[in-house]
Design a protein around this motif. Structure first.
Motif, PDB file in Angstrom:
ATOM      1  N   UNK A 155      -5.441  -6.254   0.366  1.00 24.19           N
ATOM      2  CA  UNK A 155      -4.784  -7.540   0.579  1.00 24.19           C
ATOM      3  C   UNK A 155      -5.279  -8.225   1.864  1.00 24.19           C
ATOM      4  N   UNK A 156      -6.543  -7.931   2.238  1.00 23.36           N
ATOM      5  CA  UNK A 156      -7.194  -8.502   3.421  1.00 23.36           C
ATOM      6  C   UNK A 156      -6.554  -8.067   4.738  1.00 23.36           C
ATOM      7  N   UNK A 157      -5.713  -7.043   4.722  1.00 22.41           N
ATOM      8  CA  UNK A 157      -5.018  -6.640   5.942  1.00 22.41           C
ATOM      9  C   UNK A 157      -5.083  -5.141   6.247  1.00 22.41           C
ATOM     10  N   UNK A 158      -5.007  -4.284   5.243  1.00 22.88           N
ATOM     11  CA  UNK A 158      -4.826  -2.849   5.473  1.00 22.88           C
ATOM     12  C   UNK A 158      -6.174  -2.127   5.419  1.00 22.88           C
ATOM     13  N   UNK A 159      -6.517  -1.488   6.530  1.00 23.74           N
ATOM     14  CA  UNK A 159      -7.766  -0.722   6.643  1.00 23.74           C
ATOM     15  C   UNK A 159      -7.682   0.508   5.752  1.00 23.74           C
ATOM     16  N   UNK A 160      -8.703   0.708   4.903  1.00 22.26           N
ATOM     17  CA  UNK A 160      -8.705   1.833   3.970  1.00 22.26           C
ATOM     18  C   UNK A 160      -9.630   2.963   4.401  1.00 22.26           C
ATOM     19  N   UNK A 161     -10.219   2.867   5.562  1.00 20.02           N
ATOM     20  CA  UNK A 161     -11.135   3.904   6.019  1.00 20.02           C
ATOM     21  C   UNK A 161     -10.423   5.073   6.666  1.00 20.02           C
ATOM     22  N   UNK A 162      -9.255   5.440   6.170  1.00 19.91           N
ATOM     23  CA  UNK A 162      -8.458   6.541   6.735  1.00 19.91           C
ATOM     24  C   UNK A 162      -7.561   7.094   5.646  1.00 19.91           C
ATOM     25  N   UNK A 163      -7.141   8.345   5.756  1.00 18.77           N
ATOM     26  CA  UNK A 163      -6.180   8.873   4.776  1.00 18.77           C
ATOM     27  C   UNK A 163      -4.845   8.161   4.924  1.00 18.77           C
ATOM     28  N   UNK A 164      -4.217   7.882   3.813  1.00 16.83           N
ATOM     29  CA  UNK A 164      -2.929   7.205   3.796  1.00 16.83           C
ATOM     30  C   UNK A 164      -1.844   8.211   3.436  1.00 16.83           C
ATOM     31  N   UNK A 165      -0.804   8.290   4.258  1.00 20.08           N
ATOM     32  CA  UNK A 165       0.314   9.194   4.004  1.00 20.08           C
ATOM     33  C   UNK A 165       1.595   8.381   3.933  1.00 20.08           C
ATOM     34  N   UNK A 166       2.622   8.988   3.370  1.00 21.65           N
ATOM     35  CA  UNK A 166       3.917   8.317   3.265  1.00 21.65           C
ATOM     36  C   UNK A 166       4.477   7.984   4.647  1.00 21.65           C
ATOM     37  N   UNK A 167       4.938   6.752   4.787  1.00 21.83           N
ATOM     38  CA  UNK A 167       5.650   6.337   5.994  1.00 21.83           C
ATOM     39  C   UNK A 167       7.140   6.492   5.704  1.00 21.83           C
ATOM     40  N   UNK A 168       7.762   7.473   6.361  1.00 22.95           N
ATOM     41  CA  UNK A 168       9.166   7.778   6.095  1.00 22.95           C
ATOM     42  C   UNK A 168      10.091   6.621   6.437  1.00 22.95           C
ATOM     43  N   UNK A 169       9.652   5.720   7.316  1.00 24.23           N
ATOM     44  CA  UNK A 169      10.497   4.599   7.721  1.00 24.23           C
ATOM     45  C   UNK A 169      10.650   3.557   6.620  1.00 24.23           C
ATOM     46  N   UNK A 196       0.838  -1.200   0.000  1.00 21.69           N
ATOM     47  CA  UNK A 196       0.000   0.000   0.000  1.00 21.69           C
ATOM     48  C   UNK A 196       0.876   1.255   0.000  1.00 21.69           C
ATOM     49  N   UNK A 197       1.965   1.226   0.774  1.00 18.43           N
ATOM     50  CA  UNK A 197       2.880   2.361   0.759  1.00 18.43           C
ATOM     51  C   UNK A 197       3.538   2.535  -0.604  1.00 18.43           C
ATOM     52  N   UNK A 198       3.784   1.457  -1.316  1.00 16.44           N
ATOM     53  CA  UNK A 198       4.301   1.547  -2.683  1.00 16.44           C
ATOM     54  C   UNK A 198       3.353   2.356  -3.555  1.00 16.44           C
ATOM     55  N   UNK A 199       2.059   2.086  -3.431  1.00 19.16           N
ATOM     56  CA  UNK A 199       1.066   2.856  -4.187  1.00 19.16           C
ATOM     57  C   UNK A 199       1.023   4.306  -3.727  1.00 19.16           C
ATOM     58  N   UNK A 200       1.064   4.526  -2.409  1.00 20.99           N
ATOM     59  CA  UNK A 200       1.017   5.894  -1.878  1.00 20.99           C
ATOM     60  C   UNK A 200       2.211   6.704  -2.361  1.00 20.99           C
ATOM     61  N   UNK A 201       3.399   6.129  -2.275  1.00 19.39           N
ATOM     62  CA  UNK A 201       4.601   6.820  -2.730  1.00 19.39           C
ATOM     63  C   UNK A 201       4.538   7.121  -4.232  1.00 19.39           C
ATOM     64  N   UNK A 202       4.078   6.154  -5.021  1.00 19.30           N
ATOM     65  CA  UNK A 202       4.004   6.355  -6.467  1.00 19.30           C
ATOM     66  C   UNK A 202       3.009   7.449  -6.819  1.00 19.30           C
ATOM     67  N   UNK A 203       1.830   7.411  -6.218  1.00 20.72           N
ATOM     68  CA  UNK A 203       0.805   8.414  -6.518  1.00 20.72           C
ATOM     69  C   UNK A 203       1.256   9.814  -6.133  1.00 20.72           C
ATOM     70  N   UNK A 204       1.851   9.960  -4.947  1.00 20.32           N
ATOM     71  CA  UNK A 204       2.281  11.284  -4.494  1.00 20.32           C
ATOM     72  C   UNK A 204       3.497  11.773  -5.279  1.00 20.32           C
ATOM     73  N   UNK A 205       4.372  10.848  -5.693  1.00 15.15           N
ATOM     74  CA  UNK A 205       5.514  11.235  -6.531  1.00 15.15           C
ATOM     75  C   UNK A 205       5.045  11.760  -7.872  1.00 15.15           C
ATOM     76  N   UNK A 206       4.080  11.076  -8.476  1.00 16.19           N
ATOM     77  CA  UNK A 206       3.554  11.523  -9.767  1.00 16.19           C
ATOM     78  C   UNK A 206       2.889  12.893  -9.644  1.00 16.19           C
ATOM     79  N   UNK A 207       2.168  13.105  -8.548  1.00 18.42           N
ATOM     80  CA  UNK A 207       1.518  14.400  -8.336  1.00 18.42           C
ATOM     81  C   UNK A 207       2.550  15.498  -8.149  1.00 18.42           C
ATOM     82  N   UNK A 208       3.597  15.197  -7.390  1.00 20.82           N
ATOM     83  CA  UNK A 208       4.614  16.221  -7.139  1.00 20.82           C
ATOM     84  C   UNK A 208       5.385  16.581  -8.400  1.00 20.82           C
TER      85      UNK A 208
END
Length: 265
Positions: A151-165, A113-125
Motif C-alpha cells: 500500500x506504498x507504506x509498509x516495508x516488506x524487506x523484513x519478517x512480519x510478526x503479529x503485533x499484539x497491540x 498487513x497485520x490482517x494478512x499476518x494474523x490470517x495466515x498464522x491463524x490458518x497455519x496454527x
C-alpha cells in the motif's frame, strides 16, 4: 492506533488465541473499530478449499466480506496468490499487486498487513502446520518481489510478526453474526483480555436492545486462559448478544456484539 511499542506474540500465545473453534472452518481476520481504535477481529468461515489452509483463508479474505457489518477489509480481490511454510515457521505469501489497490494512510496500511499476518498464522496454527518452539512469521511478497511497499507504506524487506497491540480486546466467536440456531441451549464463546472490572455479557432483543433478556458476568469457572464460555437457554427470537470489559476507571471497554436467531424448531 496505539502509540506504544508493538509487542509480538509467541507461539504459545498464538495457540491460546487460535484453538477456540470447534468447527472445521477457515479463520479469517477483519478490521473493526473499538473504543475509537482500529483493531483486528476474527471470524470462522466456510471457504472453498484452495489446496492448502493458508491459501484458503487468505483468498477468502481478499475476495469476500465479513459476516458482521461492523467489520471490514481494505484489501482488493486478487486471483494471484501463493503460499508456503518452512520448518522454522516462516510463512511466505506472494500476492499480486492488484490486492493493494486501496489508498490507505500509513496506519491503515500497517493494520491491513497485520490482517494478512494474523490470517495466515491463524490458518497455519488451526490446521497443525506450525512446528513447536518458534513463533510464526510472514514473508510477504508482491508479484514475487520484496523491494516494494505494501500500500506504498509498509516495508516488506523484513519478517512480519503479529503485533499484539492490534488485536481486539474482546471478540465473540460463537454465535457468529447472522447465524440461526434451533431452539434450546447455545454456548456463547469468545476471546478477551483480562479486565480489572471483570468481563460482562447480556442478551437483548435485536430490534429493541434496551429489552434485556438475560445478562451476567463471567466467573473464573467460565473462563480458561483468554477464552470465555457461557451456556444460554433462549426461546425463539432474534437477539443481540454483547460482551464487554470494565476497565480500572469503571468504564465500559472492548464492546463486541452479534445478532443471531433462535428458531422455533
Amino acid at each position: 492506533m496505539s502509540a506504544s511499542a508493538p509487542q509480538s506474540l509467541s507461539l504459545g500465545e498464538t495457540g491460546r488465541q487460535e484453538n477456540l473453534s470447534s468447527h472445521r472452518l477457515a479463520p479469517v481476520y477483519w478490521t473493526g473499530q473499538v473504543d475509537g481504535e482500529d483493531r483486528l477481529y476474527r471470524e470462522f468461515v466456510k471457504a472453498e478449499d484452495e489446496g492448502d489452509p493458508i491459501t484458503t483463508s487468505l483468498r477468502y479474505m481478499l475476495a469476500n466480506k465479513p459476516f458482521d457489518p461492523d467489520y471490514g477489509s481494505p484489501w482488493s480481490a486478487e486471483s494471484s496468490i501463493g503460499t508456503s511454510i518452512s520448518d522454522d515457521n516462516t510463512i511466505t505469501v506472494d500476492v499480486g499487486s492488484g490486492a493493494f489497490a486501496a489508498d490507505l494512510s500509513p496506519e491503515q496500511a500497517e493494520l491491513a498487513v497485520q490482517q494478512l499476518v494474523y490470517t495466515a498464522t491463524a490458518a497455519a496454527w488451526t490446521s497443525g502446520l506450525l512446528a513447536e518452539g518458534t513463533a510464526p512469521s510472514v514473508r510477504l511478497l508482491i508479484d514475487g518481489r520484496t523491494d516494494l511497499r505494501a500500500f506504498d507504506h509498509v516495508d516488506l524487506g523484513r519478517p512480519l510478526v503479529r503485533d499484539a497491540d492490534l488485536r481486539a480486546p474482546v471478540w465473540i466467536i460463537d454465535p457468529q453474526y447472522g447465524t440461526s440456531r434451533a431452539a434450546g441451549s447455545i454456548t456463547l464463546t469468545g476471546v478477551a483480555e483480562d479486565f480489572p472490572g471483570g468481563l460482562h455479557w447480556k442478551v437483548a432483543e435485536a430490534e429493541a436492545p434496551e429489552q434485556v433478556v438475560t445478562e451476567g458476568t463471567f466467573g473464573d469457572d467460565q473462563t480458561e486462559g483468554e477464552g470465555f464460555s457461557e451456556s444460554l437457554a433462549l426461546p425463539p427470537g432474534i437477539y443481540e448478544v454483547s460482551v464487554w470489559g470494565v476497565d480500572s476507571t469503571g468504564a465500559t471497554s472492548g464492546l463486541d456484539t452479534k445478532h443471531f436467531t433462535i428458531s422455533g424448531t
